[in-house]
Design an enzyme around this catalytic site. Sequence first.
Site, PDB file in Angstrom:
ATOM      1  N   GLU A  15       4.123  -4.741  -1.409  1.00 45.17           N
ATOM      2  CA  GLU A  15       2.684  -4.508  -1.519  1.00 45.17           C
ATOM      3  C   GLU A  15       2.360  -3.570  -2.681  1.00 45.17           C
ATOM      4  OE1 GLU A  15       1.187  -3.075   2.185  1.00 45.17           O
ATOM      5  OE2 GLU A  15       0.993  -5.068   3.049  1.00 45.17           O
ATOM      6  N   GLU A  67       3.548 -11.133   5.586  1.00 41.40           N
ATOM      7  CA  GLU A  67       3.271 -10.049   6.528  1.00 41.40           C
ATOM      8  C   GLU A  67       1.828 -10.143   6.989  1.00 41.40           C
ATOM      9  OE1 GLU A  67       4.501  -6.098   5.309  1.00 41.40           O
ATOM     10  OE2 GLU A  67       2.656  -5.273   6.160  1.00 41.40           O
TER      11      GLU A  67
END
Length: 528
Positions: free
Chosen positions: A273, A359
């Site tokens: 991320e 995710e």
Amino acid sequence: ANWAVNDKAEACSALLPGTQLHGTGWSTDLLTESGRFVRASLRGENGQGSSALTVKQQDSATRSCTSGWDNCRATRCCATDGYKCFAKSDDWASCLASCVPGIRPEDPEGLRTPWSCELLEPVEFKGSQIPASFTAPAGSPVDMHGAIRVEGNKLLGKHGQPVRLRGMSLFWSQWSSTYWSEGVVDWLVKDWKVTMIRAAMGVESGGYLESGKIEKQRVVTVVDAAIRNGIYVVIDWHDHHAQSHKDEARAFFDEMASMYGGFPNVFFEIFNEPLQESWSEHIKPYEQVIVSTIRQHTDNLIICGTPTWSQDVELAASDPLQSHNLAYTLHFYATSHKEFLRTKAQVALNMGVALFASEWGTCSADGDGALNLEETRIWMNFLEENHISDANWAVNDKAEACSALLPGTQLPVTGWSTDLLTESGRFVRASLRGELGQGSSKATVEQQHQPTDEAGGRKLAMTLRDEFGESSTTPTAGSEFDDADAGSDDIDNHEDEETLVDGAHGTSSHFALAVALVAASSASRFWA
């Protein structure tokens, strides 16, 4: 003497703004880039004229053992004769002559918490134990679909048809190693019917940068188990600052791609991320280097992180990386991320790139808060309609809403019964098993167990009106980002946890969209 031990918001400060001194010291994620570099230099880990040798030195046989009361979790060996490395908790261990589980009276007052006294012995990285000639079990997902390839905005199998893989993500490896086992993978395949698992290898905060051998061995354990079961597996560089660790990431993926590139099971997620960094100036250049490194060994699928906690997928779609078999990461948490993010995802799909939801969570973006299973159902329908593969966050027992397991849950010989699962865990398991059906409500799971705040381990910070006027907990822009920045000493105690103010979410020449997320902060730490 380096300037300076301070948390002032300027480049030469060693500490991030608001950093205090925890009882176990500062974890590396509380340091600035300058602080991490200087710390490594003072510890003799950089080497003359080099700034990227830390992990290589850890992996070498000559790495020195731990002295005094320093944390020995990374070295797992002690410089003093007769002393061994004993664990106190998941983030701290010390060199002692002996250790009795429980409270140690000689510990400083304020730090007298129980020791587990698990003996930590040096790890020898042995690499994969799967022979190159291994073939997937008959009837397994890999046997049916073979090598996955990207065509347009979809993943296709060897049969030329779209493939949607579904599974679970493991939690940060350095904080949840209990579940990084062959037995857990076996049970998820047998009972949860996963076709894919994500190995989220922690990089900072006591992860790969400090314990290279240990983390690689955990990854190999999970990947080998996935290959034996004939399912797909994502090797995830679980990092929010990967562009600052380019050399380490390149060495890691060079080794992993060389080791596993011949197996169609293995995908590579190269940047979990990214934060609010520029796609073209920071994220894309890093990812292009890593993609090129992996392509020296294999054509397997590579999953590439996108700006703003892997939400600004349209930015990557408008300026894609140069290679083949690439998918771009889409992360969402159902309570926080709704139609605005699906709109961004649809724009990226329309621009011709493939997405991979490596995710996602049923809860708020901080991994906690109230569940929104109705919004989760909408997301599942969206993923199904667009053939987007997904992995739920997370196989873990941390006391927060998105964990699949109740606190303290181990893996019995007979596997996890449903009463050991959280509300989220029961819902996701039923979804993976195909028991909810497309467009079903949350009633099925709620009928199994009536959840309580205590059982779910949820702390409700504040409520607000979300975009549809419902009551929800405060959304944040990250996903499990708070865990990383809390530091290993704070991972199980988020009473001071704040949420994040997130402004405009991504613009491009093709698409402009701004979403204001309301946030609350305890002001114990600062976020930029």
